[in-house]
Design a protein around this motif. Sequence first.
Motif, PDB file in Angstrom:
ATOM      1  N   LEU A 162      30.768  39.933  33.190  1.00 57.90           N
ATOM      2  CA  LEU A 162      31.508  40.211  35.255  1.00 57.90           C
ATOM      3  C   LEU A 162      32.282  39.413  34.389  1.00 57.90           C
ATOM      4  CD1 LEU A 162      27.725  38.942  36.743  1.00 57.90           C
ATOM      5  CD2 LEU A 162      29.604  40.916  37.700  1.00 57.90           C
ATOM      6  N   TYR A 163      32.450  38.338  33.411  1.00 62.16           N
ATOM      7  CA  TYR A 163      33.287  37.233  33.154  1.00 62.16           C
ATOM      8  C   TYR A 163      34.687  38.536  31.916  1.00 62.16           C
ATOM      9  CZ  TYR A 163      30.671  33.407  34.295  1.00 62.16           C
ATOM     10  OH  TYR A 163      29.992  32.567  35.017  1.00 62.16           O
ATOM     11  N   ASP A 164      34.060  39.327  32.075  1.00 62.30           N
ATOM     12  CA  ASP A 164      34.649  40.670  31.250  1.00 62.30           C
ATOM     13  C   ASP A 164      35.934  41.036  32.478  1.00 62.30           C
ATOM     14  OD1 ASP A 164      34.628  39.950  29.259  1.00 62.30           O
ATOM     15  OD2 ASP A 164      32.882  41.859  28.808  1.00 62.30           O
ATOM     16  N   GLU A 165      35.114  41.324  33.920  1.00 57.05           N
ATOM     17  CA  GLU A 165      35.597  41.756  34.467  1.00 57.05           C
ATOM     18  C   GLU A 165      36.820  40.977  35.090  1.00 57.05           C
ATOM     19  OE1 GLU A 165      33.639  43.167  38.290  1.00 57.05           O
ATOM     20  OE2 GLU A 165      34.492  41.517  39.663  1.00 57.05           O
ATOM     21  N   VAL A 166      36.443  39.681  35.015  1.00 58.96           N
ATOM     22  CA  VAL A 166      37.627  38.229  35.679  1.00 58.96           C
ATOM     23  C   VAL A 166      38.513  38.391  34.271  1.00 58.96           C
ATOM     24  CG1 VAL A 166      37.870  35.713  35.492  1.00 58.96           C
ATOM     25  CG2 VAL A 166      36.008  36.769  36.833  1.00 58.96           C
ATOM     26  N   LEU A 167      38.637  38.498  33.181  1.00 58.50           N
ATOM     27  CA  LEU A 167      39.182  38.866  32.754  1.00 58.50           C
ATOM     28  C   LEU A 167      40.107  39.548  32.953  1.00 58.50           C
ATOM     29  CD1 LEU A 167      41.060  37.089  30.295  1.00 58.50           C
ATOM     30  CD2 LEU A 167      39.075  38.198  28.754  1.00 58.50           C
ATOM     31  N   GLY A 168      39.896  41.447  33.196  1.00 51.81           N
ATOM     32  CA  GLY A 168      40.132  42.043  32.882  1.00 51.81           C
ATOM     33  C   GLY A 168      41.278  42.861  34.425  1.00 51.81           C
ATOM     34  N   ASN A 169      41.093  41.812  35.365  1.00 51.90           N
ATOM     35  CA  ASN A 169      41.965  41.730  36.712  1.00 51.90           C
ATOM     36  C   ASN A 169      43.081  41.057  36.406  1.00 51.90           C
ATOM     37  OD1 ASN A 169      40.732  43.505  38.169  1.00 51.90           O
ATOM     38  ND2 ASN A 169      38.918  41.836  38.818  1.00 51.90           N
ATOM     39  N   PHE A 170      42.849  39.656  35.541  1.00 56.49           N
ATOM     40  CA  PHE A 170      43.849  38.719  35.472  1.00 56.49           C
ATOM     41  C   PHE A 170      44.539  39.278  34.779  1.00 56.49           C
ATOM     42  CE2 PHE A 170      45.106  34.394  33.647  1.00 56.49           C
ATOM     43  CZ  PHE A 170      45.836  34.679  34.355  1.00 56.49           C
ATOM     44  N   GLU A 171      44.069  39.615  33.047  1.00 53.31           N
ATOM     45  CA  GLU A 171      45.374  40.177  32.151  1.00 53.31           C
ATOM     46  C   GLU A 171      46.205  41.719  33.120  1.00 53.31           C
ATOM     47  OE1 GLU A 171      46.016  40.448  28.375  1.00 53.31           O
ATOM     48  OE2 GLU A 171      44.822  39.275  29.143  1.00 53.31           O
ATOM     49  N   SER A 172      45.747  42.541  33.724  1.00 55.80           N
ATOM     50  CA  SER A 172      46.289  43.671  34.786  1.00 55.80           C
ATOM     51  C   SER A 172      47.220  42.403  35.032  1.00 55.80           C
ATOM     52  CB  SER A 172      45.095  44.387  35.719  1.00 55.80           C
ATOM     53  OG  SER A 172      45.327  44.080  36.541  1.00 55.80           O
ATOM     54  N   PHE A 173      47.466  41.669  36.297  1.00 57.60           N
ATOM     55  CA  PHE A 173      48.165  40.899  36.543  1.00 57.60           C
ATOM     56  C   PHE A 173      49.597  40.157  35.604  1.00 57.60           C
ATOM     57  CE2 PHE A 173      49.700  36.177  37.411  1.00 57.60           C
ATOM     58  CZ  PHE A 173      50.427  36.425  39.159  1.00 57.60           C
ATOM     59  N   LEU A 174      48.914  40.112  34.625  1.00 56.81           N
ATOM     60  CA  LEU A 174      49.624  39.748  34.059  1.00 56.81           C
ATOM     61  C   LEU A 174      50.672  40.273  33.145  1.00 56.81           C
ATOM     62  CD1 LEU A 174      46.999  36.486  31.443  1.00 56.81           C
ATOM     63  CD2 LEU A 174      49.222  36.500  33.680  1.00 56.81           C
TER      64      LEU A 174
ATOM     65  N   CYS B  62      53.120  33.155  40.238  1.00 54.41           N
ATOM     66  CA  CYS B  62      51.648  32.085  41.171  1.00 54.41           C
ATOM     67  C   CYS B  62      50.479  33.943  41.892  1.00 54.41           C
ATOM     68  CB  CYS B  62      52.348  31.694  43.092  1.00 54.41           C
ATOM     69  SG  CYS B  62      51.070  31.125  43.956  1.00 54.41           S
ATOM     70  N   TYR B  63      49.284  33.651  40.610  1.00 53.35           N
ATOM     71  CA  TYR B  63      47.935  33.667  41.144  1.00 53.35           C
ATOM     72  C   TYR B  63      47.188  33.437  41.821  1.00 53.35           C
ATOM     73  CZ  TYR B  63      44.165  36.305  39.488  1.00 53.35           C
ATOM     74  OH  TYR B  63      43.319  37.754  39.004  1.00 53.35           O
ATOM     75  N   TRP B  64      46.854  33.617  42.459  1.00 51.45           N
ATOM     76  CA  TRP B  64      45.478  33.567  43.615  1.00 51.45           C
ATOM     77  C   TRP B  64      43.838  34.394  43.353  1.00 51.45           C
ATOM     78  CZ3 TRP B  64      45.611  31.820  48.920  1.00 51.45           C
ATOM     79  CH2 TRP B  64      44.372  31.713  50.112  1.00 51.45           C
ATOM     80  N   PHE B  65      42.975  32.841  42.325  1.00 52.68           N
ATOM     81  CA  PHE B  65      42.027  33.782  42.325  1.00 52.68           C
ATOM     82  C   PHE B  65      40.896  33.147  43.344  1.00 52.68           C
ATOM     83  CE2 PHE B  65      37.496  32.809  40.197  1.00 52.68           C
ATOM     84  CZ  PHE B  65      37.675  34.069  39.601  1.00 52.68           C
ATOM     85  N   GLY B  66      40.718  34.238  44.305  1.00 52.07           N
ATOM     86  CA  GLY B  66      39.759  34.030  44.975  1.00 52.07           C
ATOM     87  C   GLY B  66      37.889  34.663  45.053  1.00 52.07           C
ATOM     88  N   PRO B  67      37.218  34.912  44.941  1.00 54.94           N
ATOM     89  CA  PRO B  67      36.263  34.977  44.360  1.00 54.94           C
ATOM     90  C   PRO B  67      35.520  35.299  45.973  1.00 54.94           C
ATOM     91  CG  PRO B  67      35.927  32.938  42.662  1.00 54.94           C
ATOM     92  CD  PRO B  67      37.618  33.351  43.083  1.00 54.94           C
ATOM     93  N   THR B  68      34.591  35.607  46.317  1.00 55.82           N
ATOM     94  CA  THR B  68      33.202  35.410  46.840  1.00 55.82           C
ATOM     95  C   THR B  68      31.775  35.743  46.576  1.00 55.82           C
ATOM     96  OG1 THR B  68      33.226  37.779  47.966  1.00 55.82           O
ATOM     97  CG2 THR B  68      35.202  37.028  48.870  1.00 55.82           C
ATOM     98  N   ASN B  69      31.722  34.959  45.616  1.00 58.91           N
ATOM     99  CA  ASN B  69      30.242  34.794  45.251  1.00 58.91           C
ATOM    100  C   ASN B  69      29.784  34.056  45.447  1.00 58.91           C
ATOM    101  OD1 ASN B  69      32.510  33.371  43.086  1.00 58.91           O
ATOM    102  ND2 ASN B  69      29.706  32.749  42.757  1.00 58.91           N
ATOM    103  N   VAL B  70      30.579  33.480  45.787  1.00 54.80           N
ATOM    104  CA  VAL B  70      30.207  32.006  46.472  1.00 54.80           C
ATOM    105  C   VAL B  70      29.263  31.528  47.859  1.00 54.80           C
ATOM    106  CG1 VAL B  70      30.046  28.752  46.745  1.00 54.80           C
ATOM    107  CG2 VAL B  70      31.315  29.819  44.899  1.00 54.80           C
TER     108      VAL B  70
END
Length: 531
Positions: A178-190, A200-208
């Motif tokens: 799951l953390y690989d997914e977070v990183l992969g999405n951020f990588e695609s943005f960068l 300006c990057y918005w990281f907005g997970p809904t797991n909480v």
Amino acid sequence: MKHFSHFLYSFLFSSVAFSDERPNILFAFADDWGHYASAYAALEDRPGANSVVKTMNFDRIANEGILFTNAFVNSPSCTPCRSSLLSGQYFFRTGQGAILQGAVWDDSIPSFPLLLRDSGYHIGQTYKVWSPGSVRDAPYGAREYEYESAGVRFNQFSQTATRLMEVGASLLQAKRELYDEVLGNFESFLDARPEDAPFCYWFGPTNVHRKWIRGSGKKLWGLEPDDLKEKLPAFLPDVHTVREDMVDYLGEVMAFDTALGVLLDRLASAGELENTIVVVSGDHGIPGFTHSKTDLYDSGTHVSLAIRWPGEGAKGRAVTDFVNLMDLAPTFLEAGKTDIPDVMTGKSLVGILKSEQGGRVDASRDFVVTGRERHVWMSREGNLPYPHRAIRTDDFLYIRNFKPDRYPGGDPLLPKNGIEFSEDMLINNTFVTFADIDAGPTKAWLVLNGETEYGERYYDLAFGRRPGEELYDLRKDPDQVVNLASETRYGAKRDELRTRLLKILRENRDPRVLGDGSTFDKRPYTVEFTR
């Protein structure tokens, strides 16, 4: 548990240099995350949930920047809160953005992400920005700047991790995926970032946000429900069911916090962390618990907030200035050297961020105003909202309930066709009764035990009608359960806060106090909601 971000990713990436002098912005914004972070535990007068949760990455941001102790959302409901934050205005000024189900964005309202884009920023977002609402994520470009190529399974963290473990993955492997997914999405943005452009990057997970797997707080994070014994707020029954529900929630907070560490390590490895403003917060309080999400009590509106701006201001400060999250929009714009529209009612925090002072930095920041209109569309007959506004100061909370004949949590519906409420029904179906309160074990316990000697008081606090005015003395009643509005000795304070609140609402053109006050009780704000 060790955070993967500290040993899995930091060696993977080379440094990248960019020449724009404006800072990058990383905004980590968790759905339904209230004032729950271990950094706050040492500042509290009594042990509570913050003595149990562990948020090492949020705490790092606070230690290397500023910890805000009085940060509040403008509205404790996802869409109106986000409408306010994105526009830098009070939620009631955003048209149909002021409601949850049935929200429609007005494109004439300026939003900070698009203003930053127009000034040369590379913008992007992952998971949730503005939803539910039409068009989804409209204030952030209507998904044009969405980066989710690696997936969206992190949004159901405990569900996904549990499934992976059921098919043979270890706990470590399940989390890593799951953390690989977070990183992969951020990588695609960068990777999509133009040369020399600040981002300006918005990281907005809904797991909480509900729902999470029951028992996952202990299974995935080692949190013991009974460590919360005698640490729950006064409006919640101190029973195992509620304590377990709370630690399951805190586990999702810890999952979000660990993902934050992944993003921080990626920035550090790219040589960008020291040129990035990092802001971490949530959109309102805990779901499925009464006195919380959708309510104007602190458990609904008080949120975590930490900001790290390298090279600016003294570090490791705890600041008591009252912050409304609508203040973030002008803050981002000023930091990004972008003009702030006159229509924004939020006040930039840049002066506080650049200060060397702790405690109360700006004496004028001694209050915050909050409110709500419609949440779930069918909570009340006629699709009507529950209109209320509040003013919160250091020592008092004053709430004005404009329609005390309505139920704040939604109508108390009865089971149909002779079917009795069951625990399973109440845990899994928000809409069967009191629909403005999310389904879950705590709500189920309160409904099923409402007629017991122990449960009756909690049931009434949770679901009963409320008078037109509420006043709480926070020095004596931090959990806000003893309404003093009708007591003579508090009459002067009640009148003072009422006058102050209504003056602010009128000055800012709140439809609820203009004309006959019925704007939000009519179409289009009361139309039926369809997905």
